[in-house]
Design an enzyme around this catalytic site. Sequence first.
Site, PDB file in Angstrom:
ATOM      1  N   TYR A 105       1.079  -5.428  -9.910  1.00  0.00           N
ATOM      2  CA  TYR A 105       0.968  -4.427  -8.899  1.00  0.00           C
ATOM      3  C   TYR A 105       0.994  -5.050  -7.356  1.00  0.00           C
ATOM      4  O   TYR A 105       1.700  -4.441  -6.591  1.00  0.00           O
ATOM      5  CB  TYR A 105      -0.495  -3.841  -9.022  1.00  0.00           C
TER       6      TYR A 105
HETATM    7  N1  LIG Z   1      -7.904   1.738  -2.288  1.00  0.00           N
HETATM    8  C1  LIG Z   1      -7.665   0.762  -2.143  1.00  0.00           C
HETATM    9  O1  LIG Z   1      -8.708  -0.113  -1.999  1.00  0.00           O
HETATM   10  C2  LIG Z   1      -6.458  -0.062  -1.732  1.00  0.00           C
HETATM   11  C3  LIG Z   1      -6.597  -1.313  -1.391  1.00  0.00           C
HETATM   12  C4  LIG Z   1      -5.136  -1.796  -1.159  1.00  0.00           C
HETATM   13  C5  LIG Z   1      -3.968  -0.889  -0.787  1.00  0.00           C
HETATM   14  N2  LIG Z   1      -3.959   0.429  -1.147  1.00  0.00           N
HETATM   15  C6  LIG Z   1      -3.077   1.134  -1.033  1.00  0.00           C
HETATM   16  O2  LIG Z   1      -3.251   2.505  -0.331  1.00  0.00           O
HETATM   17  C7  LIG Z   1      -2.609   3.541  -0.805  1.00  0.00           C
HETATM   18  C8  LIG Z   1      -3.533   4.611  -1.206  1.00  0.00           C
HETATM   19  O3  LIG Z   1      -4.474   4.112  -2.098  1.00  0.00           O
HETATM   20  P1  LIG Z   1      -5.456   5.049  -2.911  1.00  0.00           P
HETATM   21  O4  LIG Z   1      -6.712   4.451  -3.234  1.00  0.00           O
HETATM   22  O5  LIG Z   1      -5.730   6.208  -2.047  1.00  0.00           O
HETATM   23  O6  LIG Z   1      -4.569   5.452  -4.131  1.00  0.00           O
HETATM   24  P2  LIG Z   1      -4.428   7.021  -4.998  1.00  0.00           P
HETATM   25  O7  LIG Z   1      -4.056   6.588  -6.164  1.00  0.00           O
HETATM   26  O8  LIG Z   1      -5.967   7.815  -4.756  1.00  0.00           O
HETATM   27  O9  LIG Z   1      -3.453   7.880  -4.175  1.00  0.00           O
HETATM   28  C9  LIG Z   1      -1.913   7.639  -4.336  1.00  0.00           C
HETATM   29  C10 LIG Z   1      -1.549   8.912  -4.279  1.00  0.00           C
HETATM   30  O10 LIG Z   1      -0.041   8.624  -4.451  1.00  0.00           O
HETATM   31  C11 LIG Z   1       0.560   9.684  -5.365  1.00  0.00           C
HETATM   32  N3  LIG Z   1       1.777   9.247  -5.666  1.00  0.00           N
HETATM   33  C12 LIG Z   1       2.358   8.106  -6.292  1.00  0.00           C
HETATM   34  N4  LIG Z   1       3.516   8.076  -6.512  1.00  0.00           N
HETATM   35  C13 LIG Z   1       4.129   9.014  -5.822  1.00  0.00           C
HETATM   36  C14 LIG Z   1       5.186   9.783  -5.826  1.00  0.00           C
HETATM   37  N5  LIG Z   1       6.568   9.007  -6.275  1.00  0.00           N
HETATM   38  N6  LIG Z   1       5.738  10.735  -5.038  1.00  0.00           N
HETATM   39  C15 LIG Z   1       4.676  11.238  -4.475  1.00  0.00           C
HETATM   40  N7  LIG Z   1       3.401  11.043  -4.867  1.00  0.00           N
HETATM   41  C16 LIG Z   1       3.112   9.711  -5.161  1.00  0.00           C
HETATM   42  C17 LIG Z   1      -0.486   9.685  -6.409  1.00  0.00           C
HETATM   43  O11 LIG Z   1      -0.370  10.999  -7.230  1.00  0.00           O
HETATM   44  C18 LIG Z   1      -1.638   9.658  -5.790  1.00  0.00           C
HETATM   45  O12 LIG Z   1      -2.425  10.936  -5.380  1.00  0.00           O
HETATM   46  C19 LIG Z   1      -1.897   2.986  -1.845  1.00  0.00           C
HETATM   47  O13 LIG Z   1      -0.587   2.590  -1.479  1.00  0.00           O
HETATM   48  C20 LIG Z   1      -2.363   1.566  -2.433  1.00  0.00           C
HETATM   49  O14 LIG Z   1      -1.526   0.898  -3.010  1.00  0.00           O
HETATM   50  C21 LIG Z   1      -5.299   0.826  -1.469  1.00  0.00           C
END
Ligand SMILES: NC(=O)c1ccc[n+]([C@@H]2O[C@H](COP(=O)([O-])OP(=O)(O)OC[C@H]3O[C@@H](n4cnc5c(N)ncnc54)[C@H](O)[C@@H]3O)[C@@H](O)[C@H]2O)c1
Length: 334
Positions: A158
């Site tokens: 990841y």
């Molecule tokens: N939550 C955390 O603590 C955290 C920490 C570091 C980085 N991030 C990054 O922040 C972002 C949001 O994270 P989150 O926790 O809200 O994740 P999440 O899984 O709740 O939301 C991500 C959304 O992206 C959508 N998605 C994925 N691939 C897609 C595609 N090809 N086309 C359209 N939609 C697509 C999924 O359906 C999902 O609803 C991500 O990029 C994640 O890598 C999150």
Amino acid sequence: MGEVNFKDTKILVTGCAGFIGSHLCERLCKEGALVIGIDRFSDYYSRDLKERNLEELREQENFQLIEADLLDLDLEKLVGDIDYIFHEAAQAGVRASWGAQFEVYVRDNILATQKLLEACKSASQLKKFVFASSSSVYGDTPELPMHENSILKPASPYGSSKLAAENLCYLYWKNFGVPTASLRYFTVYGPRQRPDMAFHRFIKAMLTGDKIEVYGDGKQTRDFTYVSDAVNATISAVNAPSGEVFNIGGGSQVALVEVIHLLEEIMGKKANVAFSSEQKGDVRHTFASTKKAKEILNFKPSFSLERGLKEEIRWMENIYGSTRLSSSRNIWNI
Ligand SMILES: NC(=O)c1ccc[n+]([C@@H]2O[C@H](COP(=O)([O-])OP(=O)(O)OC[C@H]3O[C@@H](n4cnc5c(N)ncnc54)[C@H](O)[C@@H]3O)[C@@H](O)[C@H]2O)c1
């Protein structure tokens, strides 16, 4: 760094049905922007939860949902008149990224990002493309706190996929002038947190009387960031110099066992903790240096861990009590 007036600007938010994306869209709608949200409702976790995330947004006149995969859309057409892009869409989660599943990470995190960046080459109105990167790009660095220029050695597939996407953002800025900036979020928490994440699992177990499964000895530490602080940082990144990367962390380094003690105090009950083996890809510690974000983005995290946990508990109590969700058998599955 000056405030941005988002009124009547046209904004694209990818991953709008997810945890952070849905909060971000709500905030941008309140600021008067016309927000176009894209989400493919990936099955990483239940659609019911994502539908809940969207409940308030679906009522907003200035929010438009496109349910689609980024890889299937005519993105060039879509970004033609967009002012700002917030690219939150990804396949999240460290532990699930091994083995055959890696294909999904390559698709959603690398290919989809590259396709979006490619489309942005001709997006003449685009003022900023903010990419949601991750602390997982650092891996198990001995250097704490982690600085933006620390060595990057992701410990999971990841993390490698997020680093590849972050590098692509830089390359498209350097070579084609796409105005990207990347934010390395450190463990975001609060209402709507994903069900695979530690606080969500811990609070759910405490509400239901189940065992809290802690991977490893529980002494691993994380820098936890409350979701509205992460959203503030994300919005302020539209003013960031392009090509730059910023750590976004809540500012305290707390061990998982300490979090459980805090939950016990807040919830007034004992946790039933079971320690299990360490998970491949999990790092031992994360702790952000946020000096750069403070100086350039005026980033000021405002939520203490206790206050933020109370908000997440309130949300969990609310959804756990709901008949609609409790009738969905796989709601907690990831
Ligand atoms: N939550 C955390 O603590 C955290 C920490 C570091 C980085 N991030 C990054 O922040 C972002 C949001 O994270 P989150 O926790 O809200 O994740 P999440 O899984 O709740 O939301 C991500 C959304 O992206 C959508 N998605 C994925 N691939 C897609 C595609 N090809 N086309 C359209 N939609 C697509 C999924 O359906 C999902 O609803 C991500 O990029 C994640 O890598 C999150």
